[in-house]
Enzyme design. Sequence first.
Site, PDB file in Angstrom:
ATOM      1  N   ILE A   1     -87.022 -29.155-140.161  1.00 28.25           N
ATOM      2  CA  ILE A   1     -86.118 -30.116-140.806  1.00 28.25           C
ATOM      3  C   ILE A   1     -85.005 -30.547-139.853  1.00 28.25           C
ATOM      4  CG2 ILE A   1     -86.696 -29.204-143.080  1.00 28.25           C
ATOM      5  CD1 ILE A   1     -83.996 -27.807-143.173  1.00 28.25           C
TER       6      ILE A   1
ATOM      7  N   LEU B   1     -83.147 -16.339-131.190  1.00 29.54           N
ATOM      8  CA  LEU B   1     -84.356 -16.755-130.470  1.00 29.54           C
ATOM      9  C   LEU B   1     -84.057 -17.805-129.417  1.00 29.54           C
ATOM     10  CD1 LEU B   1     -86.783 -17.021-133.506  1.00 29.54           C
ATOM     11  CD2 LEU B   1     -86.974 -15.401-131.614  1.00 29.54           C
ATOM     12  N   ASN B   2     -83.131 -18.706-129.745  1.00 30.62           N
ATOM     13  CA  ASN B   2     -82.829 -19.815-128.845  1.00 30.62           C
ATOM     14  C   ASN B   2     -81.333 -20.081-128.938  1.00 30.62           C
ATOM     15  OD1 ASN B   2     -82.348 -22.462-127.826  1.00 30.62           O
ATOM     16  ND2 ASN B   2     -84.524 -22.946-128.068  1.00 30.62           N
TER      17      ASN B   2
ATOM     18  N   THR C   1     -80.516 -24.081-129.595  1.00 25.77           N
ATOM     19  CA  THR C   1     -80.745 -24.663-130.925  1.00 25.77           C
ATOM     20  C   THR C   1     -79.962 -23.892-131.992  1.00 25.77           C
ATOM     21  OG1 THR C   1     -82.774 -23.367-131.188  1.00 25.77           O
ATOM     22  CG2 THR C   1     -83.019 -25.627-130.385  1.00 25.77           C
TER      23      THR C   1
ATOM     24  N   LYS D   1     -82.773 -12.494-137.847  1.00 21.67           N
ATOM     25  CA  LYS D   1     -82.168 -12.705-139.171  1.00 21.67           C
ATOM     26  C   LYS D   1     -82.122 -14.166-139.582  1.00 21.67           C
ATOM     27  CE  LYS D   1     -79.095  -8.711-139.616  1.00 21.67           C
ATOM     28  NZ  LYS D   1     -77.669  -8.334-139.712  1.00 21.67           N
TER      29      LYS D   1
ATOM     30  N   GLU E   1     -77.472 -21.546-142.317  1.00 21.61           N
ATOM     31  CA  GLU E   1     -76.526 -21.553-143.434  1.00 21.61           C
ATOM     32  C   GLU E   1     -75.284 -20.708-143.167  1.00 21.61           C
ATOM     33  OE1 GLU E   1     -79.988 -20.948-145.736  1.00 21.61           O
ATOM     34  OE2 GLU E   1     -79.345 -22.426-147.201  1.00 21.61           O
TER      35      GLU E   1
HETATM   36 MO1  MOS Z   1     -81.201 -25.023-147.315  1.00 21.97          MO
HETATM   37  S1  MOS Z   1     -79.927 -25.368-148.928  1.00 21.97           S
HETATM   38  O1  MOS Z   1     -82.027 -23.639-147.897  1.00 21.97           O
HETATM   39  O2  MOS Z   1     -82.259 -26.320-147.173  1.00 21.97           O
END
Ligand code: MOS
Length: 734
Positions: free
Chosen positions: A462, A625-626, A629, A696, A700
């Site tokens: 995404i 991992l990166n 990013t 982990k 968010e």
């Molecule tokens: Mo996020 S609110 O889990 O796309």
Amino acid sequence: MTAYIGTPTSRVDGPAKVTGAAHYAADFNTDGLVYGAVATSTIAKGRIKQIDTSAAKRVRGVFDVLTHDNRPPMADKDDAWKDDVAPEKGSPFRPLYDDKIRFSHQPIALVLADEWETALFAATLVRVEYDAEPHVSDLHAQRDKAFVVEKPEKPRGDAAKAYANSEARHEAEYFIPTEHHNPMELFASTVIWEGGGKLTVYDKTQGVQNVQRYLCNVFNKKSDDIRVLDPFMGGGFGAGLRPQYECVLAVLGALALQRSVRLVLTRAQMYGLGHRPATIERLALGAKSDGTLNAITHEAIAETSQFEDFSRNDTGWAGLLYKSPNTKFAHRLVRLDVSTPSDMRAPGAATGVYGLESAMDELAVALKMDPVELRLRCYSDRDQNEDVPYTSKQLRECYAQGAEAFGWGKRNPEPRSMRDGHELVGWGMASGVWEALQMPTAARIVLTANGHAEVSCAASDIGTGTYTIVAQVAADSLGLPIETISVKLGDSSLPQAPVEGGSWMAASASHAVVAAADEVRKELLASAKAMQDSPLADAKLEDVVLADGKIMSRRDSSRVVSIAAAMRHGGADRIVKEKKNEFGEDSSHARNTHSAIFAEVKIDDELGVIRVTRVVNAVAAGRILNTKTAASQIMGAVVGGIGMALHEETVYDHNFGRIMNANIAEYHVPVNADVHEIEVIFVDEPDAKVNPMGIKGVGEIGIVGVAAAIANAVYHATGKRVRDLPITLDKVLL
Ligand code: MOS
């Protein structure tokens, strides 16, 4: 082998994105495409008495106008409309299902035309007569009707009594208004009519397999009738977790005309989808004079729709962060005539921790104690809710490294004491916490004898960097250069993946790739062992690694067989392995990411203009991992936090139950001029318990606590405590 894992590898999909080679849902073309446009309701509640589409139909180029009266059939069972992300309780919204109006901006007609402009124009000619009913849209006005939805975290002791007996007390309410995700890419579906009852759907979504199952249920199709793809996504923030109505409408159009249809929502229509629920956070904190907490009460009152119960964990975070013998949590909902709220970036935590960390700052003021010191005095090494230890928790290091990088030691705690010319300077801080989740996910590896590997998984990227980390993990576990790895994502026909959200994809996809690579290694070793005079004749699977295009003994790097030779000997020009990750069930530990945020604001003393001039976000999230990013993830999330603190607010006119700023001119999000210095620190956090790779997940965690840190800085700068977001200049001046 970790040639790529842990490095700042640039996005493997970067060139495709900046050259336009990356195609989004509305970019896919086919001959004879039909364009859809939506007409929406202008009332918040009632029924459609009559809908007149004749004028729209008379427009040259319009093929048809669909309403609840004439649409193709859809399933009428609630079950069919449930999806992986839907609230458990309720009846999900169904576009063009019946004559009922449940919220303003609800889709009520779909115009199908030969050009998009034609469809958009004709949609304005749809005439509707309503039987309006009284509506409610104001959370504050309805709060007395709040009802308890779910069992909150277990209470401990007697919070009310302990609070009354505490030496220092703070009690207040904090408010977060409705916010909309506003991703750059509009929700869109391009449905290709394949004939024979089959459809290919390019849909803007965070989960192609979820949308596929959902569409199959709604339209009574078999799973191989509908394929859903979303190879690239222009931002989700949770808006694309649930299937949105555009995919249902585009399929309805395709079924009605038996043609390919594209539907792109307008920016205004994006406000008729899910949103972060307006939420009141009530906090009561009691402490001893030494700063140890004695009582925590956290109650949340949030909005939901009339037809679904949407609730997330707003109130349990205090039980993760702070020790207190007495606690009480409650989460209540208020029904409004609005669309059902949805997940938005750290759902529950972004809002709940804003309340908690604002209250902690006020308690620190009451105690005349440094806010970092207060948090250290209450620091909890255990999850107090479940009474279990953490797999790892380097939050102390986050406080220490964040404070050091920020220069927190130079802070004068007195409000209005720090200035820079005509600007007041404020320094505030907050803690952040989020979950380290992991989900069943499968990956397929196709290794060819020429040393190229294709890795595929239905997961969506995404914009977070999933293509890149999958390539990194595959390159390292197959012992190949990253240039030889190609990654395919976002296609429902690929191996099983959950929706991309919750920050769980990095851990989930990485372990799937490693599991599939293990199968490849197993087959390669079997072929290598079968070779005459094989140097690996007695090697066990765990004794060998894949590195530099070879199968190599861990103990003796001179004992090698090239992957190409092993494959030749095995008679295979390609090895295909698909495998699901396996995470053991284990509730003996809490799995969380943590952060410490330090923010600087500068506020014009006369005009009240607020600028967030500096943010340091120190994050402990296991193995990164990166680093490039991941830092971008945190940086973007901090920008989201700045928006939450200072800009974002969906404004209703409650007379109409209608959103008045359904556009990005009047719904403010931070722009470049609002964003100054952001420093991201990843605190070292080795974790052998959370999962084998110690991942982990980030994303968010980057927004949680940011709004509180900024609000606390605004207080420090001005001496004014603003408890309802966003903190606009009028609230600072008045
Ligand atoms: Mo996020 S609110 O889990 O796309």
